[in-house]
Enzyme design. Sequence first.
Site, PDB file in Angstrom:
ATOM      1  N   GLY A   1     -23.687   3.981  -1.891  1.00 57.45           N
ATOM      2  CA  GLY A   1     -22.759   4.452  -2.863  1.00 57.45           C
ATOM      3  C   GLY A   1     -22.230   3.694  -3.827  1.00 57.45           C
ATOM      4  O   GLY A   1     -23.161   3.048  -4.410  1.00 57.45           O
TER       5      GLY A   1
ATOM      6  N   LYS B   1       0.934  -1.226  -0.107  1.00 53.50           N
ATOM      7  CA  LYS B   1       0.110   0.074   0.012  1.00 53.50           C
ATOM      8  C   LYS B   1       0.934   1.231  -0.082  1.00 53.50           C
ATOM      9  O   LYS B   1       1.971   1.201   0.492  1.00 53.50           O
ATOM     10  CB  LYS B   1      -0.879   0.069   1.334  1.00 53.50           C
ATOM     11  CG  LYS B   1      -2.164   0.862   1.301  1.00 53.50           C
ATOM     12  CD  LYS B   1      -3.248  -0.059   0.794  1.00 53.50           C
ATOM     13  CE  LYS B   1      -4.629   0.813   0.631  1.00 53.50           C
ATOM     14  NZ  LYS B   1      -5.759   0.043   0.310  1.00 53.50           N
TER      15      LYS B   1
ATOM     16  N   GLY C   1     -25.519   2.316   3.272  1.00 52.25           N
ATOM     17  CA  GLY C   1     -24.666   3.039   2.360  1.00 52.25           C
ATOM     18  C   GLY C   1     -25.108   2.488   0.943  1.00 52.25           C
ATOM     19  O   GLY C   1     -24.960   1.221   0.391  1.00 52.25           O
TER      20      GLY C   1
ATOM     21  N   VAL D   1     -20.775   0.966  -4.559  1.00 54.93           N
ATOM     22  CA  VAL D   1     -21.073  -0.437  -4.437  1.00 54.93           C
ATOM     23  C   VAL D   1     -22.374  -0.908  -3.868  1.00 54.93           C
ATOM     24  O   VAL D   1     -23.230  -1.548  -4.282  1.00 54.93           O
ATOM     25  CB  VAL D   1     -19.896  -1.153  -3.321  1.00 54.93           C
ATOM     26  CG1 VAL D   1     -20.203  -2.673  -3.241  1.00 54.93           C
ATOM     27  CG2 VAL D   1     -18.630  -0.907  -3.796  1.00 54.93           C
TER      28      VAL D   1
HETATM   29  P1  NAD Z   1     -18.720   5.504  -1.870  1.00 53.40           P
HETATM   30  O1  NAD Z   1     -18.176   6.371  -1.057  1.00 53.40           O
HETATM   31  O2  NAD Z   1     -19.020   5.592  -3.354  1.00 53.40           O
HETATM   32  O3  NAD Z   1     -20.123   5.160  -0.805  1.00 53.40           O
HETATM   33  C1  NAD Z   1     -20.218   5.265   0.437  1.00 53.40           C
HETATM   34  C2  NAD Z   1     -21.663   5.903   0.745  1.00 53.40           C
HETATM   35  O4  NAD Z   1     -21.826   5.640   2.198  1.00 53.40           O
HETATM   36  C3  NAD Z   1     -21.983   6.960   0.357  1.00 53.40           C
HETATM   37  O5  NAD Z   1     -23.209   7.389  -0.376  1.00 53.40           O
HETATM   38  C4  NAD Z   1     -22.144   7.761   1.737  1.00 53.40           C
HETATM   39  O6  NAD Z   1     -23.169   8.769   1.819  1.00 53.40           O
HETATM   40  C5  NAD Z   1     -22.583   6.713   2.622  1.00 53.40           C
HETATM   41  N1  NAD Z   1     -22.376   6.769   3.993  1.00 53.40           N
HETATM   42  C6  NAD Z   1     -21.307   7.258   4.697  1.00 53.40           C
HETATM   43  N2  NAD Z   1     -21.569   7.216   5.968  1.00 53.40           N
HETATM   44  C7  NAD Z   1     -22.778   6.801   6.062  1.00 53.40           C
HETATM   45  C8  NAD Z   1     -23.349   6.229   7.412  1.00 53.40           C
HETATM   46  N3  NAD Z   1     -22.875   6.812   8.588  1.00 53.40           N
HETATM   47  N4  NAD Z   1     -24.720   5.826   7.228  1.00 53.40           N
HETATM   48  C9  NAD Z   1     -25.211   5.728   5.970  1.00 53.40           C
HETATM   49  N5  NAD Z   1     -24.574   5.858   4.866  1.00 53.40           N
HETATM   50  C10 NAD Z   1     -23.326   6.446   5.103  1.00 53.40           C
HETATM   51  O7  NAD Z   1     -18.011   4.025  -1.492  1.00 53.40           O
HETATM   52  P2  NAD Z   1     -17.901   2.834  -2.306  1.00 53.40           P
HETATM   53  O8  NAD Z   1     -16.836   2.593  -3.247  1.00 53.40           O
HETATM   54  O9  NAD Z   1     -19.315   2.346  -2.490  1.00 53.40           O
HETATM   55  O10 NAD Z   1     -17.385   1.873  -0.876  1.00 53.40           O
HETATM   56  C11 NAD Z   1     -18.261   1.535   0.168  1.00 53.40           C
HETATM   57  C12 NAD Z   1     -17.423   0.603   1.169  1.00 53.40           C
HETATM   58  O11 NAD Z   1     -17.013  -0.558   0.375  1.00 53.40           O
HETATM   59  C13 NAD Z   1     -16.296   1.276   1.707  1.00 53.40           C
HETATM   60  O12 NAD Z   1     -15.992   0.962   2.907  1.00 53.40           O
HETATM   61  C14 NAD Z   1     -15.015   0.741   0.909  1.00 53.40           C
HETATM   62  O13 NAD Z   1     -13.967   0.881   1.424  1.00 53.40           O
HETATM   63  C15 NAD Z   1     -15.697  -0.710   0.430  1.00 53.40           C
HETATM   64  N6  NAD Z   1     -15.040  -1.202  -0.565  1.00 53.40           N
HETATM   65  C16 NAD Z   1     -15.203  -0.746  -1.652  1.00 53.40           C
HETATM   66  C17 NAD Z   1     -14.765  -1.183  -2.818  1.00 53.40           C
HETATM   67  C18 NAD Z   1     -14.962  -0.757  -4.430  1.00 53.40           C
HETATM   68  O14 NAD Z   1     -14.613  -1.345  -5.452  1.00 53.40           O
HETATM   69  N7  NAD Z   1     -15.399   0.562  -4.594  1.00 53.40           N
HETATM   70  C19 NAD Z   1     -13.949  -2.508  -2.637  1.00 53.40           C
HETATM   71  C20 NAD Z   1     -13.727  -3.024  -1.766  1.00 53.40           C
HETATM   72  C21 NAD Z   1     -14.149  -2.340  -0.639  1.00 53.40           C
END
Ligand code: NAD
Length: 366
Positions: free
Chosen positions: A181, A79, A179, A183
């Site tokens: 977002g 990392k 959440g 994913v």
């Molecule tokens: P993102 O930032 O697109 O989405 C996160 C969502 O969570 C946002 O819509 C945000 O408003 C919401 N959020 C934040 N705090 C909150 C709370 N207290 N209550 C409810 N909702 C809340 O991120 P993402 O890419 O969708 O990733 C989501 C999670 O999955 C993260 O923990 C990330 O580390 C993990 N992850 C993502 C990937 C990927 O491919 N994007 C891969 C592995 C792990």
Amino acid sequence: MIFEKLASYGHEQVVFCHNPDVGLKAIIAIHNTVLGPALGGTRMWPYKTEQDALDDVLRLSRGMTYKNAVAGLNLGGGKAVIIGDPAKDKSEALFRAFGQFVDSQGGRYITAEDVGIDVNDMEYVYRETQFVTGVHQVHGGSGDPSPFTAYGTLQGLMAALNRKFGDEEVGKYAYAVQGLGHVGMEFAKLLKERGAKIFVTDINQALVERAVSELGAVAVGLDEIYDVPADVYSPCALGGTVNENTLPRLKAKVICGAANNQLANNAIGDEIARRGILYAPDYAVNAGGVMNISLEIDGYNRERAMRMMRTIYHNLARIFEIAERDRIPTYQAADRLAEERIQTIGKLKLPMGRSTPRFQGRVRGL
Ligand code: NAD
């Protein structure tokens, strides 16, 4: 002091990258390369102290070793962190200078996007080094990994349902998706397509409204998500949401979602098991994204990526078996699976060059 820390985490190498002309202060941590080159993203964050940055990169890089090992990849864990404010401190020169440091590792470390970094920043890194994944599709890269992470999470979910309830009928169950977002929304869609009932929450009200109107989801408050009558709790937002306050409130019998570091601490992992709730370990479930970018190394192909996502089902099934075999909570079983794989595969003698990244099918330059 630093070497003591490296010894306790088991790191191979830590590289401090400094270029005062462009304001670059970065740290690359290579935790373990037994299975192959160390793959893991670069995070840009305004760390309060250099010590905070070092602690973060050591912790995150070790996590990547376990994640990549359980995912079945021929990759080790690494990392990088760049100390700076993503809103103010980004520049072409900064990312190109960082790219030169990545390149100087000769492929022992392969980078990708993480918090604070986007595909445009990676374009600059890519000008200086080929050892970067998650580059734009125009270069033969794999693009946004989120839909793959969501699909992989579905595979992990099916393995967990099978283990807990004896069937994989996703649509039979109710879900609390925290959440929406990149994913979370995609995951909710997959659940909906299978006829599931979904409770949703997000800080962003527009996303909640979309899930209600497009997916027929039931919107609940940010804190209410822990109390809904769901069979599965799916954290897809932040880490640490399974803790002493929330666990006693959950009605769910399965915890399975995409968020990283879902457990506040190990004691909570023990308590989950004691309560008879099945926890699908986060880093095994959400490996779809890293699997997807890893395919850039020998030529990206979407069909291969989708096929690879299916292995998440089998990885989870194996973790549940190990938990039963060794009478340990599932979070420990995931670590054990990683350690066993590193040990056994690490002993195989790989032909020369087998683990050297090749990056076939990609086009460098603008
Ligand atoms: P993102 O930032 O697109 O989405 C996160 C969502 O969570 C946002 O819509 C945000 O408003 C919401 N959020 C934040 N705090 C909150 C709370 N207290 N209550 C409810 N909702 C809340 O991120 P993402 O890419 O969708 O990733 C989501 C999670 O999955 C993260 O923990 C990330 O580390 C993990 N992850 C993502 C990937 C990927 O491919 N994007 C891969 C592995 C792990």
